[in-house]
Design a protein around this motif. Structure first.
Motif, PDB file in Angstrom:
ATOM      1  N   UNK A  36       0.802  -1.168  -0.033  1.00 55.04           N
ATOM      2  CA  UNK A  36      -0.041   0.117  -0.002  1.00 55.04           C
ATOM      3  C   UNK A  36       0.807   1.189  -0.026  1.00 55.04           C
ATOM      4  N   UNK A  37       0.475   2.316  -0.261  1.00 56.36           N
ATOM      5  CA  UNK A  37       1.056   3.751  -0.232  1.00 56.36           C
ATOM      6  C   UNK A  37       0.175   4.922  -0.779  1.00 56.36           C
ATOM      7  N   UNK A  38       0.665   5.933  -0.551  1.00 59.00           N
ATOM      8  CA  UNK A  38       0.145   7.331  -1.050  1.00 59.00           C
ATOM      9  C   UNK A  38       1.150   7.864  -2.157  1.00 59.00           C
ATOM     10  N   UNK A  39       0.641   8.672  -3.065  1.00 52.68           N
ATOM     11  CA  UNK A  39       1.113   9.653  -3.948  1.00 52.68           C
ATOM     12  C   UNK A  39       0.984  10.809  -3.804  1.00 52.68           C
ATOM     13  N   UNK A  40       1.702  11.777  -3.619  1.00 51.56           N
ATOM     14  CA  UNK A  40       1.501  13.091  -3.193  1.00 51.56           C
ATOM     15  C   UNK A  40       2.632  13.955  -4.379  1.00 51.56           C
ATOM     16  N   UNK A  41       2.201  15.253  -4.574  1.00 60.44           N
ATOM     17  CA  UNK A  41       2.902  16.108  -5.282  1.00 60.44           C
ATOM     18  C   UNK A  41       4.176  16.866  -4.312  1.00 60.44           C
ATOM     19  N   UNK A  42       4.703  17.557  -4.812  1.00 65.68           N
ATOM     20  CA  UNK A  42       5.767  18.409  -4.136  1.00 65.68           C
ATOM     21  C   UNK A  42       4.999  19.042  -2.675  1.00 65.68           C
ATOM     22  N   UNK A  43       3.911  19.593  -2.736  1.00 65.35           N
ATOM     23  CA  UNK A  43       3.238  20.543  -1.671  1.00 65.35           C
ATOM     24  C   UNK A  43       2.970  19.422  -0.776  1.00 65.35           C
ATOM     25  N   UNK A  44       2.821  18.155  -1.109  1.00 67.52           N
ATOM     26  CA  UNK A  44       2.369  17.266  -0.189  1.00 67.52           C
ATOM     27  C   UNK A  44       0.806  16.660  -0.370  1.00 67.52           C
ATOM     28  N   UNK A  45       0.328  17.503  -1.363  1.00 59.86           N
ATOM     29  CA  UNK A  45      -1.080  17.271  -1.352  1.00 59.86           C
ATOM     30  C   UNK A  45      -1.036  15.939  -2.449  1.00 59.86           C
ATOM     31  N   UNK A  46      -2.192  15.188  -2.191  1.00 59.15           N
ATOM     32  CA  UNK A  46      -2.423  13.797  -2.988  1.00 59.15           C
ATOM     33  C   UNK A  46      -2.715  13.870  -4.526  1.00 59.15           C
ATOM     34  N   UNK A  47      -2.010  12.897  -5.071  1.00 63.66           N
ATOM     35  CA  UNK A  47      -2.096  12.932  -6.739  1.00 63.66           C
ATOM     36  C   UNK A  47      -3.403  11.771  -7.179  1.00 63.66           C
ATOM     37  N   UNK A  66      -7.807  10.222  -2.793  1.00 63.66           N
ATOM     38  CA  UNK A  66      -6.907  10.694  -1.841  1.00 63.66           C
ATOM     39  C   UNK A  66      -5.385  10.229  -2.173  1.00 63.66           C
ATOM     40  N   UNK A  67      -5.087   9.786  -3.186  1.00 59.83           N
ATOM     41  CA  UNK A  67      -3.801   9.468  -3.707  1.00 59.83           C
ATOM     42  C   UNK A  67      -3.324   8.213  -3.163  1.00 59.83           C
ATOM     43  N   UNK A  68      -4.232   7.220  -2.670  1.00 60.92           N
ATOM     44  CA  UNK A  68      -3.988   5.822  -2.152  1.00 60.92           C
ATOM     45  C   UNK A  68      -3.981   5.023  -3.255  1.00 60.92           C
ATOM     46  N   UNK A  86       4.251  15.056 -14.388  1.00 61.55           N
ATOM     47  CA  UNK A  86       5.203  14.528 -13.322  1.00 61.55           C
ATOM     48  C   UNK A  86       6.298  13.840 -13.784  1.00 61.55           C
ATOM     49  N   UNK A  87       7.499  13.812 -12.981  1.00 61.38           N
ATOM     50  CA  UNK A  87       8.443  12.861 -13.319  1.00 61.38           C
ATOM     51  C   UNK A  87       8.304  11.396 -12.924  1.00 61.38           C
ATOM     52  N   UNK A  88       8.463  10.555 -13.837  1.00 58.61           N
ATOM     53  CA  UNK A  88       8.400   9.021 -13.285  1.00 58.61           C
ATOM     54  C   UNK A  88       9.233   8.376 -12.141  1.00 58.61           C
ATOM     55  N   UNK A  89       8.800   7.817 -11.085  1.00 61.28           N
ATOM     56  CA  UNK A  89       9.688   7.225 -10.154  1.00 61.28           C
ATOM     57  C   UNK A  89       9.653   5.816  -9.796  1.00 61.28           C
ATOM     58  N   UNK A  90      10.873   5.033  -9.870  1.00 62.95           N
ATOM     59  CA  UNK A  90      10.684   3.798  -9.973  1.00 62.95           C
ATOM     60  C   UNK A  90      11.199   3.473  -8.142  1.00 62.95           C
ATOM     61  N   UNK A  91      10.363   2.440  -7.480  1.00 61.21           N
ATOM     62  CA  UNK A  91      10.723   2.269  -6.203  1.00 61.21           C
ATOM     63  C   UNK A  91      10.826   0.534  -6.157  1.00 61.21           C
ATOM     64  N   UNK A  92      12.000   0.311  -5.622  1.00 62.28           N
ATOM     65  CA  UNK A  92      12.095  -1.347  -5.211  1.00 62.28           C
ATOM     66  C   UNK A  92      11.456  -1.736  -3.909  1.00 62.28           C
ATOM     67  N   UNK A  93      10.501  -2.690  -3.921  1.00 61.94           N
ATOM     68  CA  UNK A  93       9.569  -3.204  -2.850  1.00 61.94           C
ATOM     69  C   UNK A  93      10.447  -3.701  -1.777  1.00 61.94           C
ATOM     70  N   UNK A  94      11.233  -4.683  -1.784  1.00 55.23           N
ATOM     71  CA  UNK A  94      12.011  -5.183  -0.723  1.00 55.23           C
ATOM     72  C   UNK A  94      11.041  -5.657   0.437  1.00 55.23           C
ATOM     73  N   UNK A 102       6.630  11.048  -3.645  1.00 58.59           N
ATOM     74  CA  UNK A 102       6.421  12.094  -3.719  1.00 58.59           C
ATOM     75  C   UNK A 102       6.866  12.505  -5.189  1.00 58.59           C
ATOM     76  N   UNK A 103       5.967  12.874  -6.333  1.00 56.11           N
ATOM     77  CA  UNK A 103       6.419  13.353  -7.584  1.00 56.11           C
ATOM     78  C   UNK A 103       6.617  14.580  -7.740  1.00 56.11           C
ATOM     79  N   UNK A 104       7.773  14.934  -8.368  1.00 57.05           N
ATOM     80  CA  UNK A 104       8.099  16.233  -8.725  1.00 57.05           C
ATOM     81  C   UNK A 104       7.579  16.620 -10.294  1.00 57.05           C
ATOM     82  N   UNK A 105       7.308  18.028 -10.200  1.00 59.79           N
ATOM     83  CA  UNK A 105       6.766  18.351 -11.757  1.00 59.79           C
ATOM     84  C   UNK A 105       7.898  18.253 -12.737  1.00 59.79           C
ATOM     85  N   UNK A 106       7.470  17.916 -13.834  1.00 62.64           N
ATOM     86  CA  UNK A 106       8.245  17.798 -15.079  1.00 62.64           C
ATOM     87  C   UNK A 106       8.635  19.062 -15.682  1.00 62.64           C
TER      88      UNK A 106
END
Length: 520
Positions: A36-47, A66-68, A86-94, A102-106
């Protein structure tokens, strides 16, 4: 002995079950579970609507309001999180089962287009349809004509060009718009300056080409613009788009902006393009029947001899078909000797199945461009020069265009600056193709399989420089060089050859487009 065997068997079973347990444990560990997780923008708001995909697969989910998100993933998987703008982000689960992403603007979030008077707006904020074409889409084909470079580049835009090469005009229609006065061309705005896109009827011309004068579409404002100088092209469609330009934009608006210097210091760009033009398709000509009239149109003499008639040339009688016509409903070819229009005796058979190759040649285009860019502390400048040299598909003539473009910006203070641009176009024409092809551009049965254009090229004028008369009986300074009989539709070929070889015409066109726009 039996006891030893039982002990060995029990030992093997224990090892087997131990291995199975370990393998199942490893499999369960690798499979992992819910992440599970939450995706937000640079201001902390949900995406909301962000994509969360297991990289390398098609398995994925979309974040809620709610970005969940929640997704089944193994510890060895990599989650790819992306969202438009927004810039794509890769996350290793582990071993982790919950994430805060948190995604940054492109670099480019929204498409920005130029509307009226240089005002820029976000494309999604407009209430009408807009198509934007970048410079690389216009120049990558290497076409010599800016109008034809737009083929297939924008939906709802129809581009039609006559067979005149780079010097011919282009008809440009947006979404089938039409007008009662016959003008369907959109308004062309170049660097904020409306330019004329109609035919250049006021061009300076010298020479004469008799009945072919003025035939064909001359170049217009759209064609005069140099493709190498264009940064973006925006097409405004519909009444709402054209309202800001009034009645001038009733047929749509094409906004063109020039390239500007982009890198600090001094840079130089050089481009060269070479192009060969070939005639693609020509009408098919039948080679079974010769020239002549329908049977119901023939006289008693022609009917009596199967469509032939007798003529007398220099005291000798000859048979020949009824040649003075541009239709091919005469007798079937049978090889009998007949009198040809040049006075020679030839077998009655097809002389050619493709007379067109004698009236066209391979055309060539050469385009050279050099641009100098400079950006200083308080100014930027771009100067470019482009020359186009064309040999058209016609038998004679040439076309040359020289385009000088200067655009820049000067910053006078923190608040005051001004933009400036200037475009000077010089064009020179010799025997414009559209002005000389009246003899055959409609292909209206003017030629048949008895046509011998190579002979007419040698006989269209006499040895003293006059147009060859139609028949032997016509008065002439050189009666022995007259045609033996009336050449029929070949007279059009003679007149055409006389026009392109003897009556040359020249056109000069100069266009200056300038603007200065102060900004405070």
């Amino acid at each position: 002995m039996k006891s030893n065997r039982m002990n060995s068997w029990n030992t093997l079973k224990k090892v087997f079950f131990t291995l199975c347990f370990c393998m199942s444990t490893l499999s369960l560990f690798a499979q992992g579970g819910t992440v599970t997780g939450t995706v937000t923008d640079e201001t902390g708001g949900p995406l909301p609507g962000a994509n969360v995909i297991i990289k390398g697969t098609k398995t994925g989910v979309v974040t809620d309001a709610n970005g969940k998100f929640s997704i089944n993933a193994a510890s060895t998987d990599v989650l790819q999180v992306s969202s438009v703008g927004y810039t794509t982000q890769d996350i290793e689960v582990g071993d982790q089962r919950s994430f805060e992403v948190s995604l940054s603007e492109g670099q480019q979030i929204e498409e920005v287009v130029v509307t009226a008077l240089g005002v820029t707006r976000e494309a999604k904020a407009l209430g009408y349809s807009v198509s934007t074409i970048q410079s690389k889409e216009i120049t990558k084909v290497g076409t010599s004509n800016f109008g034809t470079a737009l083929y297939g580049k924008a939906a709802g835009v129809r581009v039609v060009s006559p067979p005149g090469g780079a010097a011919s005009g282009v008809s440009f229609t947006i979404r089938g718009l039409s007008s009662l006065n016959g003008n369907t061309q959109p308004l062309i705005v170049f660097n904020g300056v409306p330019i004329r896109s109609g035919n250049n009827e006021g061009e300076s011309m010298t020479g004469s080409f008799s009945s072919f004068r003025g035939n064909g579409i001359r170049s217009n404002g759209l064609v005069d613009i140099n493709p190498e100088d264009i940064e973006t092209l925006t097409i405004l469609k519909g009444a709402a788009a054209s309202a800001m330009y009034g009645s001038e934009g009733a047929n749509g608006v094409v906004l063109i902006t020039s390239k500007q210097a982009k890198q600090s210091g001094v840079t130089v760009d050089v481009n060269a393009t070479f192009e060969a033009n070939f005639v693609a398709y020509m009408p098919q000509i039948q080679s079974e029947y010769g020239p002549g009239l329908y049977s119901v149109s023939q006289g008693e003499v022609e009917l009596a001899v199967g469509g032939f008639r007798e003529v007398t040339y220099k005291g000798t009688n000859y048979q020949m078909p009824y040649y003075n016509t541009n239709v091919s409903f005469g007798p079937r070819y049978d090889g009998r000797p007949i009198l040809y229009f040049d006075g020679s005796v030839r077998p009655y058979e097809a002389q050619t199945t493709n007379p067109w190759h004698e009236l066209y040649e391979t055309g060539f285009d050469q385009i050279y461009n050099i641009a100098v860019n400079h950006i200083g502390d308080k100014s930027s400048t771009r100067f470019s020069y482009t020359t186009l040299l064309e040999k058209p598909n016609g038998l004679t003539g040439n076309y040359g265009k020289h385009n000088f473009n200067l655009i820049g910006n000067v910053k006078l203070s923190e608040r005051l600056s001004f933009d400036y641009s200037g475009n000077y176009i010089v064009q020179k024409f010799k025997n414009r193709v559209g002005a000389h092809t009246g003899a055959y551009d409609s292909f209206s049965n003017l030629f048949g399989s008895m046509t011998d254009i190579s002979t007419m090229k040698q006989r269209y004028k006499s040895s003293v420089g006059y147009k060859t008369p139609d028949s032997w009986a016509d008065r002439s300074l050189t009666p022995d060089e007259n045609f033996a009989i009336n050449p029929g539709p070949m007279r059009w070929v003679r007149d055409y050859l006389w026009g392109v070889y003897e009556n040359e015409n020249y056109e000069n066109s100069n266009r200056l487009i300038t603007s200065v726009a102060p900004k405070y």
